[in-house]
Design an enzyme around this catalytic site. Structure first.
Site, PDB file in Angstrom:
ATOM      1  N   LYS A  51       0.832  -1.211   0.000  1.00 57.63           N
ATOM      2  CA  LYS A  51       0.000   0.000   0.000  1.00 57.63           C
ATOM      3  C   LYS A  51       0.862   1.254   0.000  1.00 57.63           C
ATOM      4  O   LYS A  51       0.582   2.218  -0.729  1.00 57.63           O
ATOM      5  CB  LYS A  51      -0.957  -0.042   1.203  1.00 57.63           C
ATOM      6  CG  LYS A  51      -2.006  -1.139   1.045  1.00 57.63           C
ATOM      7  CD  LYS A  51      -2.815  -1.431   2.302  1.00 57.63           C
ATOM      8  CE  LYS A  51      -3.622  -2.723   2.080  1.00 57.63           C
ATOM      9  NZ  LYS A  51      -4.517  -3.045   3.202  1.00 57.63           N
ATOM     10  N   GLN A  95      -4.893  -1.680   9.189  1.00 55.62           N
ATOM     11  CA  GLN A  95      -4.631  -3.004   8.608  1.00 55.62           C
ATOM     12  C   GLN A  95      -5.226  -4.093   9.492  1.00 55.62           C
ATOM     13  O   GLN A  95      -4.962  -4.146  10.684  1.00 55.62           O
ATOM     14  CB  GLN A  95      -3.114  -3.204   8.444  1.00 55.62           C
ATOM     15  CG  GLN A  95      -2.744  -4.515   7.776  1.00 55.62           C
ATOM     16  CD  GLN A  95      -3.250  -4.601   6.339  1.00 55.62           C
ATOM     17  OE1 GLN A  95      -3.162  -3.646   5.577  1.00 55.62           O
ATOM     18  NE2 GLN A  95      -3.814  -5.739   5.971  1.00 55.62           N
ATOM     19  N   ASP A 118     -11.270   2.118   3.273  1.00 48.16           N
ATOM     20  CA  ASP A 118     -11.447   0.663   3.174  1.00 48.16           C
ATOM     21  C   ASP A 118     -12.910   0.282   2.961  1.00 48.16           C
ATOM     22  O   ASP A 118     -13.209  -0.854   2.582  1.00 48.16           O
ATOM     23  CB  ASP A 118     -10.928  -0.028   4.447  1.00 48.16           C
ATOM     24  CG  ASP A 118      -9.567  -0.677   4.260  1.00 48.16           C
ATOM     25  OD1 ASP A 118      -9.204  -0.942   3.090  1.00 48.16           O
ATOM     26  OD2 ASP A 118      -8.886  -0.926   5.272  1.00 48.16           O
TER      27      ASP A 118
HETATM   28  C1  BQF Z   1      -0.761 -10.387  -5.871  1.00 49.41           C
HETATM   29  C2  BQF Z   1      -5.496  -9.455   2.420  1.00 49.41           C
HETATM   30  C3  BQF Z   1      -6.403 -11.451   3.420  1.00 49.41           C
HETATM   31  C4  BQF Z   1      -6.528 -10.795   4.641  1.00 49.41           C
HETATM   32  C5  BQF Z   1      -6.161  -9.467   4.769  1.00 49.41           C
HETATM   33  C6  BQF Z   1      -0.922  -8.212  -4.647  1.00 49.41           C
HETATM   34  C7  BQF Z   1      -1.769  -8.118  -2.399  1.00 49.41           C
HETATM   35  C8  BQF Z   1      -1.902  -9.485  -2.404  1.00 49.41           C
HETATM   36  C9  BQF Z   1      -1.567 -10.230  -3.526  1.00 49.41           C
HETATM   37  C10 BQF Z   1      -2.144  -7.307  -1.214  1.00 49.41           C
HETATM   38  C11 BQF Z   1      -4.925  -8.718   1.308  1.00 49.41           C
HETATM   39  C12 BQF Z   1      -4.750  -9.353  -0.036  1.00 49.41           C
HETATM   40  C13 BQF Z   1      -4.498  -7.403   1.516  1.00 49.41           C
HETATM   41  C14 BQF Z   1      -1.071  -9.600  -4.651  1.00 49.41           C
HETATM   42  C15 BQF Z   1      -3.814  -6.596   0.463  1.00 49.41           C
HETATM   43  C16 BQF Z   1      -4.434  -8.334  -1.106  1.00 49.41           C
HETATM   44  O1  BQF Z   1       0.131  -9.992  -6.633  1.00 49.41           O
HETATM   45  O2  BQF Z   1      -1.457 -11.374  -6.101  1.00 49.41           O
HETATM   46  C17 BQF Z   1      -1.278  -7.475  -3.534  1.00 49.41           C
HETATM   47  O3  BQF Z   1      -1.342  -6.540  -0.750  1.00 49.41           O
HETATM   48  N1  BQF Z   1      -3.418  -7.407  -0.654  1.00 49.41           N
HETATM   49  C18 BQF Z   1      -4.699  -6.812   2.803  1.00 49.41           C
HETATM   50  O4  BQF Z   1      -4.365  -5.662   3.030  1.00 49.41           O
HETATM   51  O5  BQF Z   1      -5.256  -7.517   3.791  1.00 49.41           O
HETATM   52  C19 BQF Z   1      -5.639  -8.810   3.659  1.00 49.41           C
HETATM   53  C20 BQF Z   1      -5.891 -10.787   2.314  1.00 49.41           C
END
Ligand code: BQF
Length: 278
Positions: A51, A95, A118
């Site tokens: 992020k 987060q 969010d």
């Molecule tokens: C990619 C998330 C579960 C629980 C809390 C790029 C992200 C992930 C994968 C990423 C996720 C999942 C995020 C890829 C943010 C997605 O290249 O496939 C980016 O950073 N995510 C989160 O903030 O909290 C989570 C999944």
């Protein structure tokens, strides 16, 4: 089979946001996102890193609050209160998940709906449910963008969402409804899950079980969107869909990584840029 390239589409969106942020800057308006991370969960640290990097790319100023795992709920609420009142902060992101001494609901409720990038605040959820303008949750909003920008028709199509979480499944169903799909939500207690999934034109998997959806769940030519993200031994990522098994029967499919994940980040940037318009 068409591979839906979330990385490329998310890049497009980030470039659009970058443009917009630059134009705003020329008018003297700056965008800033406050990112709150409590504790040292390694996956959360990666997500927060993604992020912050996207903020840098798009020209959004990010302010990072990294708090120890034993931080009290009061402390987090006090920080949110301070950020709510700061005019130089447009978005507040906490987060998830939070350590167990902190009540996630209390934290989400404390964020001003005007800064809820969010889209998790009850006011944002309510707005979505009655079709009012408001912040959309990033992952389901990202799925909609993936589908639209890949030229996949939604009107009148049967969309099956597996999973009923507040963060993905439920808002996903509402957004697909808004796109004029006919929507079915399935979950762990659904009878005949396989048969229902097999009737989907668009199948969205947000179950939380690695590779659960194999070709026996998929109608020939269907669009399969994989929202799952799991770390296998040896750090390799996989989704809720068994990609190799499904790819030959699906009409279109998202990979993991490089599918929905990058879209989540791009939509967060989009929400931040839009928070400036309010
Ligand atoms: C990619 C998330 C579960 C629980 C809390 C790029 C992200 C992930 C994968 C990423 C996720 C999942 C995020 C890829 C943010 C997605 O290249 O496939 C980016 O950073 N995510 C989160 O903030 O909290 C989570 C999944």
């Amino acid at each position: 089979m068409k591979l839906i390239d979330g990385k490329a589409i998310s890049q497009q969106i980030k470039d659009e946001v970058k443009d917009k942020v630059a134009k705003m800057k020329a008018e003297g308006k700056e965008v800033a996102l406050a990112v709150i991370l409590v504790g040292d969960d390694p996956a959360s640290a990666v997500y927060v890193g993604n992020k912050k990097k996207a903020c840098e790319y798009t020209g959004i100023r990010s302010e990072s609050y990294e708090l120890p795992a034993d931080t009290s709920q009061e402390k987090v609420l006090a920080l949110i209160d301070e950020l709510n009142n700061r005019e130089d902060i447009q978005g507040i992101l906490v987060q998830l998940p939070l350590p167990k001494q902190i009540d996630e609901k209390a934290v989400i409720d404390a964020i001003s709906p005007d800064k809820d990038v969010d889209g998790f605040h009850p006011v944002s959820v309510g707005r979505l449910s009655i079709g009012e303008k408001g912040f959309l949750p990033c992952t389901p909003a990202g799925v909609i963008e993936l589908i639209k920008r890949s030229g996949i028709e939604t009107e009148g199509k049967h969309c099956v969402v597996i999973g009923r979480s507040n963060i993905v499944g439920k808002p996903m169903a509402l957004l697909m409804l808004r796109e004029n799909a006919t929507v079915t939500i399935c979950h762990s207690r659904t009878k005949d899950l396989k048969e229902i999934c097999k009737s989907a034109d668009i199948l969205i998997a947000a179950v939380g079980k690695p590779k659960m959806v194999d070709r026996s769940y998929v109608k020939e030519g269907a669009c399969v969107i994989d929202v799952g993200i799991h770390r296998l031994e040896g750090k390799k990522l996989c989704g809720d869909v068994d990609f190799d098994d499904v790819k030959d029967v699906a009409g279109a499919i998202t990979p993991v990584p490089g599918g929905v994940g990058p879209m989540t980040i791009a939509m967060l940037m989009k929400n931040c840029a839009e928070s400036l318009e309010a």
